[in-house]
Design an enzyme around this catalytic site. Structure first.
Site, PDB file in Angstrom:
ATOM      1  N   TYR A   9      -2.237   7.718 -10.468  1.00  0.00           N
ATOM      2  CA  TYR A   9      -2.459   6.263 -10.410  1.00  0.00           C
ATOM      3  C   TYR A   9      -3.094   5.777 -11.711  1.00  0.00           C
ATOM      4  O   TYR A   9      -2.642   4.790 -12.308  1.00  0.00           O
ATOM      5  CB  TYR A   9      -3.371   5.943  -9.219  1.00  0.00           C
ATOM      6  CG  TYR A   9      -3.583   4.475  -8.953  1.00  0.00           C
ATOM      7  CD1 TYR A   9      -2.566   3.686  -8.424  1.00  0.00           C
ATOM      8  CD2 TYR A   9      -4.814   3.870  -9.203  1.00  0.00           C
ATOM      9  CE1 TYR A   9      -2.761   2.338  -8.157  1.00  0.00           C
ATOM     10  CE2 TYR A   9      -5.016   2.519  -8.947  1.00  0.00           C
ATOM     11  CZ  TYR A   9      -3.986   1.760  -8.425  1.00  0.00           C
ATOM     12  OH  TYR A   9      -4.188   0.419  -8.162  1.00  0.00           O
TER      13      TYR A   9
ATOM     14  N   THR B 152      -7.426  -5.661   0.415  1.00  0.00           N
ATOM     15  CA  THR B 152      -6.016  -5.632   0.835  1.00  0.00           C
ATOM     16  C   THR B 152      -5.801  -4.322   1.598  1.00  0.00           C
ATOM     17  O   THR B 152      -6.654  -3.429   1.538  1.00  0.00           O
ATOM     18  CB  THR B 152      -5.043  -5.638  -0.371  1.00  0.00           C
ATOM     19  OG1 THR B 152      -5.105  -4.360  -1.004  1.00  0.00           O
ATOM     20  CG2 THR B 152      -5.354  -6.741  -1.371  1.00  0.00           C
TER      21      THR B 152
HETATM   22  N1  NAD Z   1      -6.367  -3.897  -3.853  1.00  0.00           N
HETATM   23  C1  NAD Z   1      -7.017  -3.442  -4.919  1.00  0.00           C
HETATM   24  O1  NAD Z   1      -8.233  -3.183  -4.877  1.00  0.00           O
HETATM   25  C2  NAD Z   1      -6.280  -3.249  -6.218  1.00  0.00           C
HETATM   26  C3  NAD Z   1      -7.056  -2.921  -7.349  1.00  0.00           C
HETATM   27  C4  NAD Z   1      -6.410  -2.729  -8.565  1.00  0.00           C
HETATM   28  C5  NAD Z   1      -5.035  -2.851  -8.661  1.00  0.00           C
HETATM   29  N2  NAD Z   1      -4.298  -3.150  -7.549  1.00  0.00           N
HETATM   30  C6  NAD Z   1      -2.847  -3.258  -7.723  1.00  0.00           C
HETATM   31  O2  NAD Z   1      -2.372  -4.486  -7.235  1.00  0.00           O
HETATM   32  C7  NAD Z   1      -1.037  -4.337  -6.748  1.00  0.00           C
HETATM   33  C8  NAD Z   1      -0.943  -4.912  -5.344  1.00  0.00           C
HETATM   34  O3  NAD Z   1      -1.747  -4.123  -4.482  1.00  0.00           O
HETATM   35  P1  NAD Z   1      -2.345  -4.678  -3.117  1.00  0.00           P
HETATM   36  O4  NAD Z   1      -3.784  -4.379  -3.135  1.00  0.00           O
HETATM   37  O5  NAD Z   1      -1.875  -6.043  -2.878  1.00  0.00           O
HETATM   38  O6  NAD Z   1      -1.687  -3.637  -2.108  1.00  0.00           O
HETATM   39  P2  NAD Z   1      -0.820  -3.853  -0.781  1.00  0.00           P
HETATM   40  O7  NAD Z   1      -0.650  -2.487  -0.229  1.00  0.00           O
HETATM   41  O8  NAD Z   1      -1.413  -4.921   0.069  1.00  0.00           O
HETATM   42  O9  NAD Z   1       0.584  -4.403  -1.366  1.00  0.00           O
HETATM   43  C9  NAD Z   1       1.436  -3.587  -2.103  1.00  0.00           C
HETATM   44  C10 NAD Z   1       2.853  -3.834  -1.639  1.00  0.00           C
HETATM   45  O10 NAD Z   1       3.710  -3.019  -2.466  1.00  0.00           O
HETATM   46  C11 NAD Z   1       4.721  -2.504  -1.638  1.00  0.00           C
HETATM   47  N3  NAD Z   1       5.269  -1.297  -2.217  1.00  0.00           N
HETATM   48  C12 NAD Z   1       4.660  -0.102  -2.420  1.00  0.00           C
HETATM   49  N4  NAD Z   1       5.525   0.776  -2.951  1.00  0.00           N
HETATM   50  C13 NAD Z   1       6.690   0.116  -3.112  1.00  0.00           C
HETATM   51  C14 NAD Z   1       7.967   0.490  -3.613  1.00  0.00           C
HETATM   52  N5  NAD Z   1       8.238   1.730  -4.041  1.00  0.00           N
HETATM   53  N6  NAD Z   1       8.938  -0.440  -3.625  1.00  0.00           N
HETATM   54  C15 NAD Z   1       8.716  -1.698  -3.186  1.00  0.00           C
HETATM   55  N7  NAD Z   1       7.544  -2.094  -2.685  1.00  0.00           N
HETATM   56  C16 NAD Z   1       6.548  -1.197  -2.652  1.00  0.00           C
HETATM   57  C17 NAD Z   1       4.055  -2.236  -0.302  1.00  0.00           C
HETATM   58  O11 NAD Z   1       5.010  -2.163   0.758  1.00  0.00           O
HETATM   59  C18 NAD Z   1       3.109  -3.438  -0.184  1.00  0.00           C
HETATM   60  O12 NAD Z   1       3.698  -4.494   0.523  1.00  0.00           O
HETATM   61  C19 NAD Z   1      -0.721  -2.827  -6.813  1.00  0.00           C
HETATM   62  O13 NAD Z   1       0.041  -2.586  -7.969  1.00  0.00           O
HETATM   63  C20 NAD Z   1      -2.096  -2.197  -6.918  1.00  0.00           C
HETATM   64  O14 NAD Z   1      -2.047  -0.956  -7.586  1.00  0.00           O
HETATM   65  C21 NAD Z   1      -4.896  -3.364  -6.324  1.00  0.00           C
END
Ligand code: NAD
Length: 283
Positions: A182, A217
């Protein structure tokens, strides 16, 4: 870019940050294409969000599915102006098997499981999964979006499209201890975003990256961990929050990231940038 009447593609838009961004850009008068591998959730949110949303199931790593989804939106609305690349996940992987040791109720350290470590080389697959979805998938979305964006007539600033990439605080400081794939992928997303900004700028395409901190999330929900691991997960997340300047022990909300994504879609002078929205974790 004035978002009114524009078309914004949001990958991973069925949940969390992507979903909050879909709501925010709809509020600005855009049409929204949501792609996600979670079909049940994607169809549910599209029905809730109304007729200006098109949901297409598409796995981030599958070029054919992604291209078919964007082609459907292009046929329906005749343009693609924005990309918010939010699909992502993280696997547990390091060069040796890692376990966590609680040193007090609020402190822990990462330790190598020496017994496991001597039994064999760790598998490559979890690392490849993260690189494939979080980094290769980001490029897959970017190259498809760019192809459609160059077809747009430039606006008064010469702009044809804007991309926002979701990186993470794991890209450059926050060590999860067992997230080598990651962290590497999210650091890669920063390089990718800068290169797109620089290389595609002459076509009127902008690209920026957001580095979120801990955001409420499903991705960081304690419930996803096996029961015996939950107390440790709580300690890990609490540890991240202790390092925030503000607001103390509270996670950010998806809307905090969505509003930054909207600003970056709109602001024609912002490109090649990396924007932290992390409660000051990196400071
Ligand atoms: N939530 C946090 O604390 C956080 C922190 C830093 C970065 N992020 C990044 O933000 C972005 C969104 O994350 P989030 O927190 O909203 O998570 P989330 O799990 O709520 O949403 C992520 C979505 O991506 C979809 N997904 C995963 N793999 C996939 C694939 N191969 N093809 C298509 N869809 C796919 C999932 O089905 C989900 O609906 C991600 O890239 C995550 O790494 C999140």
């Amino acid at each position: 870019m004035d978002l009114k009447g524009k078309v914004v593609w949001i990958t991973g838009g069925a949940s969390g940050i992507g979903l909050a961004t879909a709501r925010a850009v709809l509020g600005k008068g855009s049409k929204v294409l949501i792609t996600d591998k979670n079909v049940v959730l994607g169809e549910k949110v599209a029905a809730e969000l109304g007729p200006d949303v098109l949901f297409k199931p598409a796995d981030q790593t599958k070029p054919d599915e992604m291209i078919a989804a964007v082609e459907a939106a292009y046929e329906k609305w005749g343009r693609i102006d924005g990309l918010v690349n939010s699909a992502g996940l993280g696997s547990a992987v390091n060069a040796l098997p890692i376990t966590l040791e609680l040193t007090s109720p609020t402190q822990f350290r990462y330790v190598v499981d020496m017994e496991e470590a001597k039994k064999g080389i760790v598998p490559l697959e979890p690392f490849m999964v993260d690189i494939n979805i979080d980094l290769v998938g980001s490029f897959n979305a970017a190259r498809i979006a760019a192809y459609y964006m160059v077809k747009n007539e430039p606006d008064e600033h010469g702009e044809r499209g804007s991309m926002v990439m979701l990186s993470s605080m794991a890209a450059d400081k926050y060590a999860l201890g067992n997230a080598a794939g990651y962290a590497a992928a999210k650091a890669g997303v920063l390089g990718l975003s800068r290169e797109i900004a620089y290389g595609c700028g002459s076509a009127g395409i902008r690209c920026n990256a957001i580095l979120p901190g801990s955001i409420d999330t499903p991705l960081i929900s304690i419930d996803q961990y096996p029961e015996e691991f939950r107390p440790v997960a709580e300690v890990i997340f609490a540890d991240a929050l202790y390092k925030q300047c503000f607001p103390g022990t509270k996670n950010g909300k998806p809307e905090n990231i969505a509003s930054m994504a909207v600003e970056l879609l709109q602001n024609w002078f912002a490109t090649g940038g990396e924007y932290r929205v992390d409660g000051g974790y990196r400071s």
